[in-house]
Every structure is written in structure tokens, then in C-alpha cells.
Design an enzyme around this catalytic site. Structure first.
Site, PDB file in Angstrom:
ATOM      1  N   ASP A  40       0.811  -1.083   0.066  1.00 47.51           N
ATOM      2  CA  ASP A  40       0.017   0.125   0.018  1.00 47.51           C
ATOM      3  C   ASP A  40       0.764   1.250   0.056  1.00 47.51           C
ATOM      4  OD1 ASP A  40       0.613  -0.259   2.642  1.00 47.51           O
ATOM      5  OD2 ASP A  40      -1.164  -1.391   3.040  1.00 47.51           O
ATOM      6  N   LYS A  62      -4.982   3.610  -1.117  1.00 42.18           N
ATOM      7  CA  LYS A  62      -5.770   4.419  -1.564  1.00 42.18           C
ATOM      8  C   LYS A  62      -5.222   5.064  -3.002  1.00 42.18           C
ATOM      9  CE  LYS A  62      -7.128   6.150   2.632  1.00 42.18           C
ATOM     10  NZ  LYS A  62      -6.773   6.897   3.623  1.00 42.18           N
ATOM     11  N   MET A 177      -1.835   8.174  13.684  1.00 43.52           N
ATOM     12  CA  MET A 177      -3.066   8.352  13.113  1.00 43.52           C
ATOM     13  C   MET A 177      -4.061   9.330  13.963  1.00 43.52           C
ATOM     14  SD  MET A 177      -4.222   4.426  12.174  1.00 43.52           S
ATOM     15  CE  MET A 177      -3.907   3.814  13.458  1.00 43.52           C
TER      16      MET A 177
END
Ligand code: SAH
Length: 508
Positions: A40, A62, A177
Site C-alpha cells: 500500500d 488508496k 493516526m
């Protein structure tokens, strides 16, 4: 989940925070053997180049406008990959088990009866602070550190984050995050007793060329982050250790820190240049414009290689020619001595360095890697070898090479045969979205390492970013740039990668 027979093993590998140099040796070795690679966005593009040419690469992160593949689908995908391939690598940013959902993937593999192994990686939770000059522990400041996530599973209705516990914890606190809810989280922590005056920092894109860092206090960090436009991915550090950053920040002192540099050569060859630039702190965009492919006539090439031991001279025009030639040579011959007593000429130091890898020294080589200079060197040194007239030569080169060497040697009565070792074609793959990055983020410097990189870059029709400066590896590349109306801001003194890197630093 049904248990289906699995062909191979899945390796959950931590890619580290971004700098490819922070990958473990075990991880790199497995990537180079992988039949299938699932990756990713946080995995560095450089790592993709470590794969075998036939490795199946699957992107599950993404993409502009698209969501990442849902976790359950990634889990199923890994099970399918294991059924089809012997070695599947699942590459994950940082460490696979630190907020990386690697645990879920491992559980799914276990449930499906698929063997798996885990190769830990360097988590951004420790590398982020370290690359910003912040030691997560320091003898005088703290005896423990806490790592927590600021963003929980979107599906959860109520927060299970232990705000009170984190606020009360001693020592350094590192949040991953946490950017989308930074202001709320910091306020909640302060409301729960976290001191607002404690130093705090946010480090974005740590351990990559785009690293950005801001230091403030718990009370002022959200404003500072907004002002500096720092967003995800970033780690937030809270604690007295942050106060050490001004002394211990080694990274912003690197000579190319803050410069975005584009590398246009082939994916396989990019790493040498990219690595040197990255080590100097540059943010490198690898945008390979060309690919080295088989020669059009493979049979002709094979025959030329088989006949090579019969020549008086072997003349190499490029490092790629050397590599391709010896790949073919060792497919036929086992022993380098089969090459015979031929003398060897190389167009320049890069080509000579490639020959040296096979234990071969060169007899003739100009300092500047230009065909005309090689001919001049033959003229200068010719007498030492009794001249080139009536001497048999095999000229090993790429299909797109200029004809200078052939024409000039023939003029001097040499008997020249050609060995077309490869062709240079356009690179059509862009697995990490490098073109989009260049369009959106621009660049400070673009490097061209051959005429073909210039031609193929121009064919892409990408706008050259405003103010972007051009570094050329040598006069022939510079001449090709001129064909497109471009003048390089600097040319390497020596037509070698280290010399190009030196030139780039002068552009600072
Ligand atoms: N497994 C990863 C974490 C995955 S969660 C690890 O061990 O590092 C994703 C979060 O990691 C991001 O939101 C960010 O907080 C952090 N992160 C990952 N790479 C980062 C980087 N290069 N710089 C700053 N933060 C990073």
C-alpha cells in the site's frame, strides 16, 4: 472460512517508515524472492524495484479518488495469493503489528490454514521522533513511553481511547493516526489533566524526503500544525524529550534537505542515484521514463556473444551493454576465461566499473563518457597496441546508440562487428503515481542521465514544474536537451552518477 490447500507462505513484512534503508535484511531478501507482492501507499517505491521482473505486484492502498481495498478483501486476497504463489509478501508501512492491521491479516491466514511469517519493521512510532531529533526516552526525562492511536475504527460508535490513562501516564507519549482529530484529542487530554505547557511535536512523512516537523506545546500544537499545513501521515510526540530537538535534529542539516529531485532513469538503475540523493536528504521522485528491453533480434545477439572470444577487441558503449552481454555470455560459457585474450575498451568510467564487476580491466577508456572521446583515446593510445587497422572488434551497444564509434573505427580500417545487446523503450508502468506527484507537487531539480531519458520524458508531455532546474549527466544528454529548447542549469563534470550528485548539490 473454508480451508483450501495453500501453495505457499505469506510473509507479513514491515517496510519501516519510508527510508528504504530502514528495511530489514530479511525483509529485503524476501522481497527479492517474492512471486507476489501486496503493498500500500506507505511502502517506498524503491522497494518495488527489489522484486524479480515477473513478480506480480498488487496495490491495495488508496488511489486518488478511490478508497483503499477494505480489510476483509485484503485478507481474502492474501489467502488467494497464497494458493497461487509460493512466496507472497505483504508489505506494510512501519511494523506490521503496530496499528497496521497485520494482526487481522495473520488471523485470517491462520483461519484459512495458510502458513505465514512476520518480519517486524521499524515503526514510525520510534523512527518518526528519531528523524526529528527526538529520542523517545532520555535518562533525565522519562522512564517509559506510551504509543497510542488517535483515530479509532470508524465503525466504533463510542471511543474506547483511555484518555484519562494517557493523560496520567508518565514519560513520552506518541500518537499515530492522530491528525484528523488532533485538536479534539489534545483538548480532551488537557481536560483530563495533561499539562498544556509540555513540549509537543508533529512529524509528517518522517524518514522520507518530504519530512516536515513542527514543535510547540500540547496547548499550541494544533494551531502550529494548522499554520505549517501538516497533515497525515504524521506522528505526534508529547513529552520533555521534544525539547532536545533543536540540539539533536540531524536531518535538516543534510545538504539536499527540502529539495525535491526527479530521477528519470530505469527503475532498475534508479536506485544508485536515488539512494545517494536520499542520503543527502533530498525528496526523490523516481519517475522512470525508460526501460531496458531485449534486443529486437535476440538470435543475432546470442550469436554475437558466442563469437565474442574470437575478436581482438571488445568495445563497450554503456553499462547496460556490459550487463546484458555478460548475462548472455554466462548463459553459454561458465568461465570468464572463455572470453579469451581480447583487449577491452569502455566508453567511460561507469561502463568500466560494470566491467570490473566481472573482474575485467579496461585497456582504453576516456575520462568523459562520450563516443568521440573514446575515439580520441584510441588515436592517442593506438600505438601502444599497434593501431586499430585490420584489427577485429566487437562493438557491444544498445540499438539506440549513436553510430560514431562504428563509423570512426571503420574509417581507421578496423574490422568492426556489432553486438546489439538491448533496446531502450518507454517505461509505461507508474505503480506509485510518480507522474501525478510531479504534476501536483512540482520539483526543484530534474536529472537526466542519458539522451533517451530526455526523449522519453518529453514524450510523456508532463509540464516541467515552474522554477525546476535541470541537471545533465554529460554533453550528449545536454545536446539532446537543446533539441527540445532546454539548457541544463548544470552538467556533471565526469559523466558518472557520483559526479551528477555533486552537480545537483551545487544547484542548491
Ligand atoms: N504500522 C505503522 C503504522 C500504521 S498506522 C507503523 O508501525 O509505523 C498509520 C499511521 O502511522 C499514520 O497515520 C501516521 O501516524 C504513522 N506513520 C506511518 N508512517 C509515517 C511516516 N513516515 N511519518 C509519520 N508518520 C507515519
Amino acid at each position: 472460512m473454508s480451508k483450501r490447500p495453500s501453495k505457499g507462505c505469506v510473509y507479513l513484512i514491515g517496510a519501516g517508515p519510508g527510508d528504504p534503508g530502514l528495511m530489514t535484511l530479511k525483509g529485503k531478501d524476501l522481497i527479492s524472492r517474492a512471486d507476489c507482492l501486496v503493498y500500500d501507499a506507505l511502502a517506498a517505491p524503491a522497494m518495488l524495484a527489489w522484486t524479480k521482473p515477473d513478480c506480480v505486484k498488487i496495490y491495495v492502498g488508496k488511489r486518488a479518488g478511490n478508497h483503499a481495498l477494505p480489510q476483509t478483501e485484503i485478507n481474502q486476497l492474501l489467502v488467494r495469493c497464497a494458493a497461487e504463489h509460493e512466496t507472497t509478501v505483504r508489505l506494510k508501512g512501519g511494523d506490521p503489528y503496530v496499528f497496521g492491521r497485520g494482526g487481522e491479516e495473520a488471523v485470517a491466514l491462520h483461519a484459512a490454514g495458510v502458513p505465514f511469517e512476520v518480519v517486524p519493521g521499524i515503526s514510525s512510532a520510534i523512527a518518526g521522533p528519531a528523524y526529528a531529533g527526538i529520542p523517545v526516552t532520555h535518562r533525565e526525562c522519562c522512564t517509559q513511553f506510551t504509543v497510542f492511536t488517535g483515530h479509532e475504527d470508524a465503525g466504533k460508535s463510542e471511543s474506547t481511547l483511555d484518555i484519562a490513562g494517557i493523560a496520567a501516564a508518565h514519560g513520552t507519549k506518541v500518537m499515530l493516526m492522530g491528525m484528523s482529530r488532533l485538536r479534539e484529542t489534545l483538548s480532551a487530554l488537557m481536560a483530563a489533566g495533561q499539562g498544556g505547557g509540555v513540549p509537543a511535536a508533529a512529524v509528517q512523512w518522517a524518514a522520507t524526503g518530504r519530512q516536515k516537523c513542527v514543535t510547540a506545546t500540547v496547548a499550541t500544537l494544533a494551531d502550529a500544525v494548522e499554520k505549517e499545513d501538516i497533515s497525515s501521515p504524521a506522528v505526534v510526540i508529547i513529552g520533555e524529550v521534544v525539547a532536545l530537538a533543536p540540539q539533536l535534529d540531524w536531518r535538516s542539516k543534510l545538504p539536499l534537505c527540502g529539495k525535491r529531485v526527479v530521477v528519470t532513469r530505469t527503475r532498475e538503475q534508479a536506485s544508485e542515484l536515488s539512494q545517494q540523493l536520499t542520503q543527502l536528504g533530498a525528496d526523490v521522485i523516481e519517475l522512470p521514463t525508460i526501460r531496458i528491453a531485449d534486443p529486437t533480434d535476440k538470435r543475432d545477439f546470442a550469436e554475437a556473444v558466442v563469437d565474442a572470444p574470437h575478436y581482438d577487441w571488445l568495445v563497450f558503449s554503456s553499462p547496460n551493454g556490459v550487463r546484458r552481454f555478460f548475462q548472455a555470455f554466462f548463459a553459454v560459457y561458465e568461465d570468464i576465461r572463455e572470453i579469451g585474450g581480447a583487449r577491452i575498451a569502455a566508453v567511460g568510467p561507469g561502463t568500466a566499473a560494470e566491467l570490473k564487476k566481472f573482474g575485467l580491466m579496461v585497456d582504453v577508456m576516456p575520462r568523459k563518457a562520450v563516443a568521440e572521446e573514446l575515439i580520441a583515446e584510441f588515436d592517442r593510445k593506438g600505438d601502444e597496441f599497434g593501431g586499430v587497422a585490420n584489427v577485429t572488434m566487437l562493438w557491444v551497444h544498445g540499438e539506440q546508440a549513436r553510430r560514431v564509434i562504428y563509423d570512426e573505427l571503420m574509417k581507421r580500417q578496423a574490422i568492426v562487428d556489432e553486438c546489439l545487446a538491448y533496446s531502450t523503450v518507454a517505461e509505461t508502468e507508474d505503480p506509485c503515481g510518480a507522474q501525478a506527484r510531479l504534476r501536483e507537487e512540482g520539483a526543484d531539480i530534474i536529472t537526466f542521465t542519458s539522451s533517451s531519458t530526455v526523449r522519453h520524458f518529453m514524450a510523456l508531455n508532463l509540464p516541467l514544474p515552474q522554477g525546476c532546474r535541470i541537471a545533465s549527466i554529460g554533453p550528449v544528454t545536454t545536446a539532446t536537451l537543446a533539441e527540445f529548447g532546454l539548457t541544463p542549469d548544470i552538467e556533471a563534470a565526469d559523466h558518472t552518477i557520483p559526479s551528477l550528485v555533486e552537480a545537483v548539490q551545487k544547484l542548491k
